[in-house]
Design an enzyme around this catalytic site. Structure first.
Site, PDB file in Angstrom:
ATOM      1  N   ASP A   1       0.737  -1.324  -0.112  1.00  0.00           N
ATOM      2  CA  ASP A   1      -0.083  -0.029  -0.195  1.00  0.00           C
ATOM      3  C   ASP A   1       0.839   0.996   0.084  1.00  0.00           C
ATOM      4  O   ASP A   1       1.961   1.443   0.124  1.00  0.00           O
ATOM      5  CB  ASP A   1      -0.766  -0.113   1.120  1.00  0.00           C
ATOM      6  N   LYS A   2       0.764   2.525  -0.611  1.00  0.00           N
ATOM      7  CA  LYS A   2       0.822   4.012   0.147  1.00  0.00           C
ATOM      8  C   LYS A   2       1.145   3.888   1.203  1.00  0.00           C
ATOM      9  O   LYS A   2       2.057   4.410   2.005  1.00  0.00           O
ATOM     10  CB  LYS A   2       0.301   4.219  -1.660  1.00  0.00           C
ATOM     11  N   THR A   3      -0.553   4.688   1.224  1.00  0.00           N
ATOM     12  CA  THR A   3      -0.559   5.280   2.348  1.00  0.00           C
ATOM     13  C   THR A   3      -0.235   4.564   3.985  1.00  0.00           C
ATOM     14  O   THR A   3      -0.867   3.282   4.139  1.00  0.00           O
ATOM     15  CB  THR A   3      -2.263   6.090   2.982  1.00  0.00           C
TER      16      THR A   3
ATOM     17  N   LYS B   1     -17.471  15.188   2.137  1.00  0.00           N
ATOM     18  CA  LYS B   1     -16.525  15.095   1.668  1.00  0.00           C
ATOM     19  C   LYS B   1     -15.303  13.974   1.323  1.00  0.00           C
ATOM     20  O   LYS B   1     -16.380  13.242   1.377  1.00  0.00           O
ATOM     21  CB  LYS B   1     -15.452  16.104   2.459  1.00  0.00           C
TER      22      LYS B   1
ATOM     23  N   ASP C   1      -6.693  -3.557   5.372  1.00  0.00           N
ATOM     24  CA  ASP C   1      -5.921  -4.665   4.747  1.00  0.00           C
ATOM     25  C   ASP C   1      -5.770  -6.225   4.814  1.00  0.00           C
ATOM     26  O   ASP C   1      -4.926  -6.835   4.136  1.00  0.00           O
ATOM     27  CB  ASP C   1      -4.993  -3.720   4.834  1.00  0.00           C
TER      28      ASP C   1
END
Length: 1169
Positions: A399-401, A587, A817
């Site tokens: 993953d990135k974050t 949002k 995840d």
């Protein structure tokens, strides 16, 4: 209550305080008690159940069959030879499992016997946790753990809220807020609760910690009130009450039906490539065993076809034997040979492998290089079964974050009404020149004043247009930051320690005295940014949210929260302003917000979002919608119906959310920065050098993901970036894939990177999976953006089942995840500051992504080398052990005469040869750890399971067979046929001959292990040479005494007679040297003619300040083969301190110390060499 409860199997009905209807028509449902049972056995079923589980293993069952055969028929060896090792293995395993289960029983008794207070008969009754029943009202005090899954009824706070921590369940240390329904929140005493008449209808138990659906039906003054219940109402067993004096809750799930207990069920078993190879080898050796038994049986009957061999005088057949069936005799002889050769299957292999994996796993946790001092987190091993798999990785999915980045968000820029701003010291500064700007910036704090909850730009504003435009601009700014301050799930803690949460408690506090905490770091960063600008979120209750706008407190009624989910990729709140107007603030990702917008500066904002993303910033779009009274009544009714539904609630809510979140007016967009973790670029580059492909799977937008991939080195500037994005149809996707394949073929010299978005990926996997995989296999790096969690897991599975069957690793940090971590061959959890669910469900957990390089290149490399050698060596030494037994049958006319004594047969694998390989498999370091980490290319030498390939397996097997020939025929020819080798003129007998073969074999296989050892410690010396000494001492002791409990005294004085013969010593030394000389020669020629990268690195290490760890086979470059052989022979003969390793030796610790190296072992004086 005047209604019939439902009887669907997927729901349950709970009468609070167990007040059942009195009409006699209701039969209470049966629920289990609150006992937690984590133990597997009881006193009565331990022996049969444990034996059943152990004999389900193929190897144990095989040796049980052999033991039973020895008991039933006349076999050449005693049943003790197979029964004792089997008993040893079964007993050791049973003791280990029994002790572990005893500890679980003690833990269960402690938990089940914990005191709790339950409301019964109008008062508080003290009882034990195991006595709680479904429907009981339980009182929990501050810092106590919830004993069952409870629906919150009330707390000591007026709003019925409480704070809990679920660190023991999901690892998240932040406080979570739970709320009671308004009708029960006011019932804060036992007397009031005694008047409550209510029923809870909810789903049946399930393991998902974050999912709960139900409804509470309260009867007040003969009127039924229905309230929805969700996860915010459920207090989970194992969680702890914080910052709240006491709460009352009703038990809905108890005992083994609580979510905590359901989550303790074991995960699906992962099997390593080494384990699969080991099972394959076992099958091959089983075939060899059966073949040897069949050949021996056939040759026996062929030989005995001649009358002179049929009935020798010393072995006359009985009348019964002569008349028995030939088929039965053939089967009986076959089974007898099977027993004679059965030790070719190593019974102790499984036990040794388990011990190696269990003990070896501690080295990861002890490694200080994997310790993160800032967060005080060390590496964790949640399963030891996959240690060696760390050395076989070909794909890393990450993953990135939170995995590549710090997951610490900082607000940087925003776009409001088509204009871009950046924050500088709490001031919003417009980017670029502005009309009539004397100072070049806009201070939002100084330019806002409020009239009727709307702001206007004062004359001091540096940006002015016209009054009409000013009013519109002011409204957009005001609504934008109100949306940011109200559309979230952020909680507050302040400098105060008591009374937190009692109404508008923070109203008088300054922003600097407030501390926000949230499960989403994006939300926290945005709320903090709004506070710095001047719109401060100061607290909320179940029904209100309070903000201070330039010091003026405004209270908004919180009507509904439309929670975030990964499908919608947005969240919304519906609030009522002090003026009575009702707004929806939303949002989310621009891909989920912009298509829903019908007004606002959509195109300008889209451009700004892309510009933010190119800088690597995380973006969210903000929008709103205003409702009329009639519109809100419809929405409120539909939401109530969906939230109180027990069947298909999630689908109904999704439909309602879709109906509500439309026709939005776009306010703007936010951009927050999530900086990269330390040494991410170096780690990814090292993985690439090791031949490992890195795939980044992220939910971020395309531009953000590409920017971060470039900055972290996942994509480098010289790489040709290919894109498969924005595909609308199957045909369009197929054509694009074909074009990409052609480009890769044409530009095969350069490296390629691929960018795929979630929509295009779905199309590619639907009809064009093979073409997509072909493109991916030819790309050095792949980036998948806009990915849903299920898509991530699907991508990993796609690579796993590809024809090459590569080993994969999944690196993630979030609770959503877990499915990806469990799908990969090896799951690596990144331990974030507040999100540890992934780490708890992973196979291994590390604090930072940079630690992955040492985990793979050092620990994975060593673990694979160790266990691969262990497996091959075990089969090798058993081939050496049993093949002479087979060859010996040619000399005794296949009469099934055993070559070795039964005691030697029993102890060979248990005592004489087991410890050296075990210590080797724990401590071996064939090259310095720092070299492994600094030269990632060495990882390629062990990839694709090279050390357990069929080629390597055949080498070890042939080596074992060849040594067996030397043992048997060498002994036969050296002691001579009919030769007298003793001083009294006697000849060696059968048992002396067999003991000679056995002695040569024990010494040879032990010294062979010494030749394979590169890293020597005092422990290696102790067990290696000690094993040989122990064999001699034991044999002298065993053969020097007449043991009355033995059936025969065949070995009496045999060993003493053997070692007293000079000829026997000459034969032993000559055969051992012959066997090992061939091994030494092969090592020298292989390293001279076909050295691997690792062996070349060992040569470099020889010439460096760090002395070579390969004590036998590392020589300076340019040295001739003859000189190398001479040096090796010197080392074999005079093997003093073999390694001379200079790695920060520690005299204080005789075993090891960990000084930023994987192992640092006690020194030996190298000057003696």
């Amino acid at each position: 209550l005047g209604f019939d409860p439902p009887h669907q199997s997927d729901t349950r009905t709970i009468y609070i305080a167990n007040r059942f209807p009195q009409n006699g028509l209701y039969t209470p449902q049966k629920f289990i008690d609150n006992r937690i049972i984590s133990s597997k056995y009881t006193v009565w079923n331990f022996v049969p159940k444990n034996l059943f589980e152990q004999f389900r293993r193929v190897a144990n069952f095989y040796f049980l069959i052999i033991f039973l055969v020895q008991l039933m028929i006349d076999t050449p060896t005693s049943p003790i030879t197979s029964g004792l090792p089997l008993f040893f293995v079964i007993t050791v395993t049973a003791i280990k499992q029994g002790y572990e289960d005893w500890l679980r029983h003690n833990s269960d008794n402690e938990v089940n016997g914990a005191p709790v207070y339950v409301v019964r008969s109008g008062g508080l009754v003290k009882t034990r946790s195991k006595n709680i029943r479904v429907g009981d009202i339980v009182r929990i005090a501050k810092d106590e753990i919830f004993p069952a899954d409870l629906v919150l009824l009330s707390s000591d706070r007026l709003d019925g809220s409480c704070h809990v921590t679920t660190a023991s369940l999901d690892g998240e240390t932040n406080l979570k807020t739970h709320v009671a329904v308004p009708e029960t929140a006011v019932l804060q005493t036992v007397a009031n609760l005694d008047t409550l008449v209510a029923v809870i209808e909810c789903q049946q138990p399930e393991a998902d910690l974050y999912r709960f659906m139900g409804r509470m039906i309260i009867t007040q003054q003969m009127e039924e009130i229905v309230r929805p219940l969700g996860p915010e109402s459920l207090l989970l067993r194992g969680a702890r009450l914080k910052n709240t004096k006491e709460i009352f809750g009703v038990a809905v799930y108890t005992g083994m039906e609580t979510k905590m207990a359901l989550n303790y069920k074991s995960k699906s078993q992962k099997r390593s490539a080494v384990e699969k190879s080991m099972n394959t080898f076992l099958i091959i050796y089983l075939i060899i065993l059966i073949s040897e038994a069949i050949i021996s049986t056939i040759l026996k009957y062929t030989w005995q076809a001649e009358e002179k061999w049929d009935e020798p005088w010393y072995n006359q057949k009985t009348e019964h034997q002569r008349n028995s069936s030939k088929i039965l005799r053939f089967i009986s002889d076959f089974l007898a040979f099977l027993v004679l050769y059965n030790f070719i299957i190593p019974i102790s292999l499984y036990v040794t492998v388990e011990m190696q994996k269990f003990l070896g796993s501690f080295f990861i946790g002890w490694d200080l290089d994997l310790y993160h001092e800032e967060s005080d987190q060390k590496a964790q091993v949640n399963t030891s079964d996959l240690n060696e798999e760390l050395g076989q990785v070909e794909y890393v999915f990450t993953d990135k974050t939170g995995t590549l980045t710090e997951n610490e968000m900082q607000f940087r820029e925003c776009s409001i009404h088509g204009m871009k701003y950046q924050e500088i010291n709490g001031r919003l500064v417009p980017e670029g020149p502005t009309p009539d700007s004397s100072e070049g910036n806009l201070s939002y704090l100084s330019s806002l004043s409020h009239v009727n909850s709307l702001s206007h730009l004062t004359s001091s504003s540096s940006f002015r247009t016209s009054p009409e435009n000013d009013t519109e601009l002011i409204k957009e700014h005001d609504l934008f930051f109100k949306a940011v301050s109200l559309c979230h799930t952020v909680q507050i803690s302040s400098v105060q320690t008591d009374g937190i949460g009692d109404g508008p408690w923070q109203s008088s506090l300054a922003p600097s005295q407030l501390e926000y905490y949230a499960s989403s770091p994006d939300e926290k960063a945005l709320v903090e940014a709004a506070a710095r600008i001047g719109i401060v979120f100061v607290g909320n209750t179940e029904e209100t949210m309070e903000v201070k706008i330039l010091g003026k407190l405004e209270r908004y009624k919180l009507l509904h929260v439309l929670e975030f989910d990964s499908d919608r990729r947005r969240m919304s709140v519906i609030v009522q302003a002090p003026s009575g107007e009702r707004f929806l603030f939303a949002k989310g990702a621009e891909s989920s917000i912009l298509p829903k917008c019908i007004g606002g500066e959509i195109e300008k904002t889209r451009i700004h979002v892309d510009e933010f993303a190119l800088k690597g910033l995380r973006t969210l779009c903000v929008a709103y919608r205003q409702f009329t009274s009639k519109e809100y009544e419809v929405i409120d009714r539909r939401l109530f119906e969906a939230r109180t539904a027990l069947q298909q609630r999630e689908e109904k809510l999704a439909d309602v959310f879709h109906y509500i979140e439309k026709d939005l007016i776009l306010l703007g967009a936010t951009a927050v920065e999530d900086r990269l973790q330390d040494k991410v670029r170096e780690t990814i580059e090292a993985l690439r050098m090791a031949g490992i492909k890195v795939w980044v799977l992220t939910g971020d937008k395309h531009e953000t993901a590409v920017s971060v991939s470039l900055s972290c080195g996942h994509f480098h500037r010289t790489m040709n970036i290919l894109e498969l994005t924005n595909q609308k149809s199957d045909s369009e996707c197929a054509e694009q894939l074909r074009q990409l394949a052609r480009r890769i073929t044409e530009d095969h010299v350069i490296q390629h990177g691929l960018v795929v978005d979630g929509t295009s990926l779905s199309l590619a996997l639907r009809e064009h999976e093979k073409l997509f995989m072909e493109v991916c296999r030819n790309c050095s790096a792949v980036l998948c953006c806009r990915m849903a969690p299920l898509q991530k897991a699907k991508v990993i599975r796609l690579i796993k089942i590809s024809p090459e069957k590569p080993i994969t690793i999944g690196c993630w940090d979030g609770a959503n995840d877990v499915s990806m971590i469990q799908e990969a061959h090896v799951g690596i959890g990144i331990m974030g500051k507040e999100r540890r669910q992934a780490a708890r469900n992973s196979d291994y957990a590390i604090a930072r992504f940079k630690f992955l390089s040492k985990l793979l290149f050092v620990h994975g490399h060593f673990y694979y080398i160790r266990i691969a050698t262990l497996v091959q060596y075990f089969f090798y030494k058993n081939v050496c052990f049993i093949t002479p037994q087979f060859l010996y049958q040619f000399y005794c006319l296949f009469s099934q005469q055993t070559l070795y004594d039964s005691v030697y047969l029993t102890l060979y694998n248990i005592c004489f040869t087991s410890l050296p390989i075990l210590i080797y498999s724990l401590l071996e370091q064939h090259i310095d750890p720092h070299i492994l980490q600094n030269k990632p290319t060495l990882y390629r030498d062990i990839s694709k399971n090279r050390l357990l390939s069929i080629k390597t397996f055949l080498y070890w097997t042939i080596l074992g067979f060849s040594r067996s020939f030397i043992f048997l025929f060498g002994s036969y020819f050296l002691i001579g046929k009919d030769a007298s080798l003793l001083g009294n003129g006697q000849m060696f007998g059968n048992w002396t001959f067999g003991t000679l073969v056995f002695t040569v074999m024990v010494i040879t296989v032990t010294v062979k292990m010494a030749l394979e050892t590169h890293f020597w410690t005092w422990i290696n010396h102790l067990v290696t040479w000690g094993s040989i000494i122990f064999y001699f001492v034991f044999s002298l002791f065993y053969g020097g005494i007449l043991w009355p409990f033995l059936g025969s005294q065949n070995m009496y004085f045999v060993f003493i007679q053997l070692v007293s013969s000079g000829s026997a010593w000459f034969a032993i030394i000559l055969m051992v040297v012959t066997c090992l000389f061939l091994d030494v020669m092969k090592k020298v020629f292989d390293r001279q003619l076909h050295p691997t990268s690792t062996e070349k690195a060992q040569l470099t290490e020889t010439n460096s300040s760090i002395k070579c760890v390969d004590s036998l086979c590392c020589f300076p470059e340019g040295e001739t083969t003859c000189t190398s052989v001479r040096r090796m022979l010197e080392r074999v003969i005079g093997r003093c301190s073999p390694t001379h390793i200079s790695r920060s030796w520690s005299a204080s610790d005789p075993f090891y110390t960990n000084d930023r190296s994987i192992l640092t072992l006690s020194t030996m004086d190298s000057s003696t060499c």
